[in-house]
Design an enzyme around this catalytic site. Structure first.
Site, PDB file in Angstrom:
ATOM      1  N   SER A  15       0.829  -1.200   0.000  1.00 33.97           N
ATOM      2  CA  SER A  15       0.000   0.000   0.000  1.00 33.97           C
ATOM      3  C   SER A  15       0.867   1.255   0.000  1.00 33.97           C
ATOM      4  O   SER A  15       2.031   1.215   0.423  1.00 33.97           O
ATOM      5  CB  SER A  15      -0.927   0.000   1.218  1.00 33.97           C
ATOM      6  OG  SER A  15      -0.181  -0.200   2.401  1.00 33.97           O
ATOM      7  N   GLU A  17       0.994   5.485   0.872  1.00 34.33           N
ATOM      8  CA  GLU A  17       0.352   6.588   1.612  1.00 34.33           C
ATOM      9  C   GLU A  17       0.652   7.931   0.940  1.00 34.33           C
ATOM     10  O   GLU A  17       1.785   8.220   0.584  1.00 34.33           O
ATOM     11  CB  GLU A  17       0.872   6.605   3.051  1.00 34.33           C
ATOM     12  CG  GLU A  17       0.239   7.706   3.884  1.00 34.33           C
ATOM     13  CD  GLU A  17       0.610   7.622   5.362  1.00 34.33           C
ATOM     14  OE1 GLU A  17       0.457   6.542   5.957  1.00 34.33           O
ATOM     15  OE2 GLU A  17       1.060   8.638   5.910  1.00 34.33           O
ATOM     16  N   THR A  48      -3.781  10.887   4.066  1.00 30.41           N
ATOM     17  CA  THR A  48      -3.707  11.385   5.447  1.00 30.41           C
ATOM     18  C   THR A  48      -4.735  12.486   5.696  1.00 30.41           C
ATOM     19  O   THR A  48      -5.332  13.043   4.771  1.00 30.41           O
ATOM     20  CB  THR A  48      -2.304  11.927   5.764  1.00 30.41           C
ATOM     21  OG1 THR A  48      -2.064  13.064   4.939  1.00 30.41           O
ATOM     22  CG2 THR A  48      -1.226  10.883   5.549  1.00 30.41           C
ATOM     23  N   ALA A  51      -3.623  18.067  10.328  1.00 31.11           N
ATOM     24  CA  ALA A  51      -3.817  18.461  11.723  1.00 31.11           C
ATOM     25  C   ALA A  51      -5.033  19.378  11.846  1.00 31.11           C
ATOM     26  O   ALA A  51      -5.247  20.263  11.017  1.00 31.11           O
ATOM     27  CB  ALA A  51      -2.572  19.164  12.237  1.00 31.11           C
ATOM     28  N   ARG A 107      -5.887   9.251  16.768  1.00 33.27           N
ATOM     29  CA  ARG A 107      -6.125  10.379  17.663  1.00 33.27           C
ATOM     30  C   ARG A 107      -5.675  11.660  16.977  1.00 33.27           C
ATOM     31  O   ARG A 107      -6.343  12.670  17.018  1.00 33.27           O
ATOM     32  CB  ARG A 107      -5.341  10.188  18.968  1.00 33.27           C
ATOM     33  CG  ARG A 107      -5.658  11.265  19.981  1.00 33.27           C
ATOM     34  CD  ARG A 107      -4.584  11.408  21.028  1.00 33.27           C
ATOM     35  NE  ARG A 107      -3.361  11.978  20.484  1.00 33.27           N
ATOM     36  CZ  ARG A 107      -2.274  12.222  21.182  1.00 33.27           C
ATOM     37  NH1 ARG A 107      -2.232  11.922  22.462  1.00 33.27           N
ATOM     38  NH2 ARG A 107      -1.193  12.749  20.605  1.00 33.27           N
ATOM     39  N   GLY A 108      -4.488  11.603  16.330  1.00 32.23           N
ATOM     40  CA  GLY A 108      -3.939  12.783  15.672  1.00 32.23           C
ATOM     41  C   GLY A 108      -2.937  13.489  16.549  1.00 32.23           C
ATOM     42  O   GLY A 108      -2.892  13.304  17.760  1.00 32.23           O
ATOM     43  N   ASP A 109      -2.088  14.272  15.885  1.00 36.19           N
ATOM     44  CA  ASP A 109      -1.090  15.082  16.597  1.00 36.19           C
ATOM     45  C   ASP A 109      -1.690  16.432  16.930  1.00 36.19           C
ATOM     46  O   ASP A 109      -2.623  16.876  16.265  1.00 36.19           O
ATOM     47  CB  ASP A 109       0.143  15.277  15.702  1.00 36.19           C
ATOM     48  CG  ASP A 109       1.051  14.055  15.756  1.00 36.19           C
ATOM     49  OD1 ASP A 109       1.131  13.437  16.840  1.00 36.19           O
ATOM     50  OD2 ASP A 109       1.657  13.730  14.727  1.00 36.19           O
ATOM     51  N   ALA A 127      -7.648   7.256  20.039  1.00 35.00           N
ATOM     52  CA  ALA A 127      -8.090   6.553  18.826  1.00 35.00           C
ATOM     53  C   ALA A 127      -9.041   5.408  19.172  1.00 35.00           C
ATOM     54  O   ALA A 127      -9.938   5.079  18.390  1.00 35.00           O
ATOM     55  CB  ALA A 127      -6.877   6.022  18.063  1.00 35.00           C
ATOM     56  N   GLN A 178       4.346   2.845  12.634  1.00 29.69           N
ATOM     57  CA  GLN A 178       5.162   4.026  12.387  1.00 29.69           C
ATOM     58  C   GLN A 178       6.413   3.567  11.639  1.00 29.69           C
ATOM     59  O   GLN A 178       6.797   2.389  11.730  1.00 29.69           O
ATOM     60  CB  GLN A 178       5.537   4.648  13.751  1.00 29.69           C
ATOM     61  CG  GLN A 178       6.329   5.920  13.691  1.00 29.69           C
ATOM     62  CD  GLN A 178       5.615   6.996  12.900  1.00 29.69           C
ATOM     63  OE1 GLN A 178       5.689   6.986  11.670  1.00 29.69           O
ATOM     64  NE2 GLN A 178       4.937   7.897  13.576  1.00 29.69           N
ATOM     65  N   GLN A 214      16.117  15.263   6.025  1.00 26.38           N
ATOM     66  CA  GLN A 214      14.656  15.138   6.150  1.00 26.38           C
ATOM     67  C   GLN A 214      14.298  13.899   7.000  1.00 26.38           C
ATOM     68  O   GLN A 214      13.451  13.966   7.884  1.00 26.38           O
ATOM     69  CB  GLN A 214      14.058  14.996   4.754  1.00 26.38           C
ATOM     70  CG  GLN A 214      12.557  14.963   4.721  1.00 26.38           C
ATOM     71  CD  GLN A 214      12.047  14.611   3.322  1.00 26.38           C
ATOM     72  OE1 GLN A 214      12.505  13.644   2.718  1.00 26.38           O
ATOM     73  NE2 GLN A 214      11.132  15.411   2.818  1.00 26.38           N
ATOM     74  N   PHE A 218      12.217  13.719  10.514  1.00 28.98           N
ATOM     75  CA  PHE A 218      11.025  12.871  10.720  1.00 28.98           C
ATOM     76  C   PHE A 218      11.203  11.968  11.942  1.00 28.98           C
ATOM     77  O   PHE A 218      10.303  11.825  12.757  1.00 28.98           O
ATOM     78  CB  PHE A 218      10.767  11.970   9.513  1.00 28.98           C
ATOM     79  CG  PHE A 218      10.134  12.680   8.342  1.00 28.98           C
ATOM     80  CD1 PHE A 218       9.385  13.832   8.522  1.00 28.98           C
ATOM     81  CD2 PHE A 218      10.281  12.191   7.056  1.00 28.98           C
ATOM     82  CE1 PHE A 218       8.803  14.485   7.452  1.00 28.98           C
ATOM     83  CE2 PHE A 218       9.702  12.835   5.967  1.00 28.98           C
ATOM     84  CZ  PHE A 218       8.968  13.988   6.175  1.00 28.98           C
ATOM     85  N   HIS A 268       3.541  -1.091   3.921  1.00 28.13           N
ATOM     86  CA  HIS A 268       2.877   0.203   3.690  1.00 28.13           C
ATOM     87  C   HIS A 268       3.991   1.218   3.426  1.00 28.13           C
ATOM     88  O   HIS A 268       4.843   1.439   4.286  1.00 28.13           O
ATOM     89  CB  HIS A 268       2.074   0.585   4.935  1.00 28.13           C
ATOM     90  CG  HIS A 268       1.304   1.862   4.804  1.00 28.13           C
ATOM     91  ND1 HIS A 268       0.180   1.982   4.010  1.00 28.13           N
ATOM     92  CD2 HIS A 268       1.492   3.092   5.368  1.00 28.13           C
ATOM     93  CE1 HIS A 268      -0.305   3.221   4.103  1.00 28.13           C
ATOM     94  NE2 HIS A 268       0.469   3.910   4.911  1.00 28.13           N
ATOM     95  N   LYS A 274       5.646  10.838  -3.866  1.00 24.34           N
ATOM     96  CA  LYS A 274       6.597  10.618  -4.966  1.00 24.34           C
ATOM     97  C   LYS A 274       6.528   9.140  -5.377  1.00 24.34           C
ATOM     98  O   LYS A 274       6.171   8.280  -4.568  1.00 24.34           O
ATOM     99  CB  LYS A 274       8.021  10.930  -4.515  1.00 24.34           C
ATOM    100  CG  LYS A 274       8.226  12.358  -4.011  1.00 24.34           C
ATOM    101  CD  LYS A 274       8.609  13.254  -5.177  1.00 24.34           C
ATOM    102  CE  LYS A 274       9.084  14.614  -4.761  1.00 24.34           C
ATOM    103  NZ  LYS A 274       8.065  15.494  -4.215  1.00 24.34           N
TER     104      LYS A 274
END
Ligand code: FAD
Length: 287
Positions: A15, A17, A48, A51, A107-109, A127, A178, A214, A218, A268, A274
């Site tokens: 998959s 994202e 996604t 926020a 839940r989200g950041d 969540a 993650q 980068q 992350f 995933h 990209k």
């Protein structure tokens, strides 16, 4: 089709994202990326949720378009941030109307500039609460996030695992991890999860290193680690972008190959909108 059904098949589930771009040019670029990735025949793609619900309508539009116009099964991410139950119901109704069957319940950041997640009055704090709410009202297949190296707000790995067990028991059908760069974190996590009685598929999330700075940013943000031995592979090449990509892609290929050989249910890919790196990895794995 529900992702839980796809996960019953014996072949690995791949998959991709994506995130909703900011402007028209970004959307153009994303659709080109999706067209390039389509021949790789992904089992599903996911989009996604920004926020604070900032991409709410973009996420819904995109998953609908990818499923109904491009013809790839898609999953919408959905977070609790800034939403009351009634707003969540509206988002879910519009996803249902588009024929979407899969939700990644998060839940989200905290929104940009805020340090801590604050539960919206009349909304959800975890969540797991979002998941049981969705399951009580809708027939969506539900995915959720998990963290092989622990969630950044919960340094106690056992507590984090107890919370994950509660989340899975609230109605989660599969998990996506993650990002991580050392497979030992995944293998150890899966062992610990099984010991706790978590028996649903755990899909590893992979993001190849294409730009070292980068990736370091992350990993710092999400609590994943980059080992000294992996960083050492880039010594002497930090300013050579092509070489960094080559090393990063080769590392991701090695990771994916070992994960699949060891029985991971699929991969995933965090594509960052990209196509080239993901295609290179997949071609190598399938070849
Ligand atoms: P939860 O599972 O609710 O956990 C959050 C924290 O609370 C953890 O520390 C957990 O241990 C703790 N906890 C859980 N339940 C309890 C409880 N009952 N009591 C006490 N503590 C508890 N973010 C976005 O904003 N948009 C996205 O689209 C998005 N997509 C993602 C996709 C993937 C695959 C992953 C791995 C992450 C994604 N994120 C996204 C990031 C995610 O929103 C953050 O990591 C967030 O901080 C936690 O979300 P969660 O759903 O894992 O939270």
């Amino acid at each position: 089709m529900k992702i839980s059904e796809k996960l019953k098949s014996r072949s690995p589930v791949f998959s991709f994202e994506f995130f909703p771009p900011k402007d028209e040019e970004g959307f153009q670029g994303l659709f080109e990326t999706i067209e390039k990735l389509k021949p790789a025949n992904p089992s599903f793609v996911s989009v996604t949720y920004g926020a604070g619900g900032s991409t709410r309508s973009k996420t819904v539009d995109l998953v609908g378009k990818i499923k109904n116009e491009i013809g790839i099964e898609s999953m919408a991410h959905l977070t609790c941030v800034g939403h009351q139950k009634e707003e969540i119901v509206l988002v879910l109704e519009s996803l249902k109307k588009c024929g979407i069957e899969n939700i990644l319940a998060l839940r989200g950041d905290p929104p940009k500039g805020e340090e801590q997640f604050v539960k919206t009055k009349g909304g959800f704090g975890y969540a797991s609460e979002l998941t049981s709410f969705i399951k009580s009202k809708f027939l969506f297949c539900i995915g959720a996030a998990c963290y092989p190296e622990g969630h950044i707000e919960c340094p106690d790995l056992q507590k984090d695992m107890d919370n994950l067990k509660r989340k899975v028991d609230s109605g989660v059908d599969f998990l996506i991890t993650q990002l991580f760069f050392d497979n030992r974190h995944y293998f150890d996590f899966v062992r610990r999860a099984e010991k706790e009685g978590i028996n649903i598929p755990i899909i590893p999330g992979i993001m190849p290193i294409l730009n070292l700075r980068q990736s370091q940013r992350f990993t710092k943000m999400c609590g994943a680690s980059l080992s000294d031995s992996l960083l050492a592979k880039f010594d002497g090449f930090k300013d050579n972008l092509d070489k960094v990509r080559e090393i990063g892609i080769n590392h991701a290929i090695e990771q994916c190959r070992e994960l699949l050989l060891s029985g991971a249910p699929g991969i995933h890919f965090y594509t960052l909108n990209k196509s080239k790196a993901t295609l290179a990895i997949l071609e190598n794995l399938r070849g």
